[in-house]
Scaffold this motif. Sequence first.
Motif, mmCIF file in Angstrom:
data_model
loop_
_atom_site.group_PDB
_atom_site.id
_atom_site.type_symbol
_atom_site.label_atom_id
_atom_site.label_comp_id
_atom_site.label_asym_id
_atom_site.label_seq_id
_atom_site.Cartn_x
_atom_site.Cartn_y
_atom_site.Cartn_z
ATOM 1 N N UNK A 50 1.202 -1.448 0.319
ATOM 2 C CA UNK A 50 0.133 -0.117 0.051
ATOM 3 C C UNK A 50 0.958 1.193 -0.398
ATOM 4 N N UNK A 51 2.236 0.841 0.734
ATOM 5 C CA UNK A 51 2.670 2.108 0.799
ATOM 6 C C UNK A 51 3.455 2.317 -0.427
ATOM 7 N N UNK A 52 4.159 1.223 -1.433
ATOM 8 C CA UNK A 52 4.783 1.661 -2.379
ATOM 9 C C UNK A 52 3.851 2.178 -3.819
ATOM 10 N N UNK A 53 2.449 1.088 -3.345
ATOM 11 C CA UNK A 53 1.528 2.115 -4.401
ATOM 12 C C UNK A 53 1.627 3.684 -3.930
ATOM 13 N N UNK A 54 1.675 3.787 -2.640
ATOM 14 C CA UNK A 54 0.580 5.350 -2.676
ATOM 15 C C UNK A 54 2.292 6.392 -3.368
ATOM 16 N N UNK A 55 3.472 6.349 -3.009
ATOM 17 C CA UNK A 55 4.234 6.650 -3.155
ATOM 18 C C UNK A 55 4.322 6.731 -4.942
ATOM 19 N N UNK A 56 4.417 5.507 -4.946
ATOM 20 C CA UNK A 56 4.169 5.657 -6.528
ATOM 21 C C UNK A 56 3.461 6.496 -7.579
ATOM 22 N N UNK A 57 1.541 6.114 -6.856
ATOM 23 C CA UNK A 57 0.470 7.155 -7.776
ATOM 24 C C UNK A 57 1.113 8.923 -7.258
ATOM 25 N N UNK A 58 1.483 9.066 -5.866
ATOM 26 C CA UNK A 58 1.610 10.048 -5.195
ATOM 27 C C UNK A 58 2.975 11.150 -6.770
ATOM 28 N N UNK A 59 4.143 10.518 -6.989
ATOM 29 C CA UNK A 59 4.603 10.664 -7.470
ATOM 30 C C UNK A 59 4.903 11.173 -9.197
ATOM 31 N N UNK A 60 3.879 10.193 -9.462
ATOM 32 C CA UNK A 60 3.106 10.244 -10.953
ATOM 33 C C UNK A 60 2.015 11.898 -10.899
ATOM 34 N N UNK A 61 1.966 11.712 -9.815
ATOM 35 C CA UNK A 61 0.593 12.738 -9.516
ATOM 36 C C UNK A 61 0.989 14.625 -9.775
ATOM 37 N N UNK A 62 2.123 14.671 -8.685
ATOM 38 C CA UNK A 62 2.312 15.825 -9.088
ATOM 39 C C UNK A 62 3.850 15.858 -9.881
ATOM 40 N N UNK A 63 4.336 14.959 -11.051
ATOM 41 C CA UNK A 63 5.029 14.849 -12.062
ATOM 42 C C UNK A 63 3.706 15.497 -12.957
ATOM 43 N N UNK A 64 2.309 15.364 -12.956
ATOM 44 C CA UNK A 64 1.945 15.628 -14.058
ATOM 45 C C UNK A 64 0.385 16.995 -13.678
ATOM 46 N N UNK A 65 0.807 16.631 -12.574
ATOM 47 C CA UNK A 65 -0.556 17.896 -12.546
ATOM 48 C C UNK A 65 0.351 19.243 -11.467
ATOM 49 N N UNK A 66 1.451 18.698 -11.094
ATOM 50 C CA UNK A 66 1.789 20.400 -9.906
ATOM 51 C C UNK A 66 0.967 19.956 -8.525
#
Length: 243
Positions: A203-219
Amino acid sequence: MKSYIPNFLTLLNVFSGCIATVFAVLNHLEWAALFVFIGIFFDFFDGLAARALNVQSDIGIQLDSLADVITSGLVPGVVMFQLLSMAERGGWNLGFIGHDAELTLLPFVGFAITLASAYRLAKFNVDENQVSSFVGLPTPANALLILSLPMILLYHDNETLNNIILNPWFLVILTVISTYLLNSPIKLFALKFKNGSFKDNGIRYLFLIGSLVLLLTLRFLAIPLIIFSYILMSLIDGGGKTT
């Protein structure tokens, strides 16, 4: 000597929070957000350092919460005060709101965030069950949510978003939601890895990866979505019950 390292990092969090408070009062919200981010960085690594050096102490626990009251409690309250003041004046304004400005009661609603943060931190200090999970939204996460609003206004420059964020009703409702989440009974997983296993920390890995993708695309627009995802994933996972 090594026992002083985590407390020194915590004091850097305090110092960052003090600087952020000054900038927030002066309505320089971009700089306030920057120093809150820096403070949260120190807040993360002081605990990491304490565990790595095996120098956890009762003083460190208390000092950490006192630091968070400033960086993740007082500053978001001041920022919400400024946003509500701007909403009442009908627009985005980074100028200093001085003593000659007309003062109403509505902006002071923003300090409910500070009060709820202080209460949440006091409860955390006497709760021995919040080790691998949290009960209620952690104050740093809530601070990021509130501080993301002026950053969205500054860097996304979208008229629809601006109108939503600077709507007094939206800000008041968000303040109420924020104060509830801080002291809610919702169990949320903590980002503490006992080992590198994906099975134990999926759950932690999925959350961190998803957060990184969102930050890179949506700032900065990604931050509210990340907080919402954090709560939703915790509810699905049962607050990290598998840890």
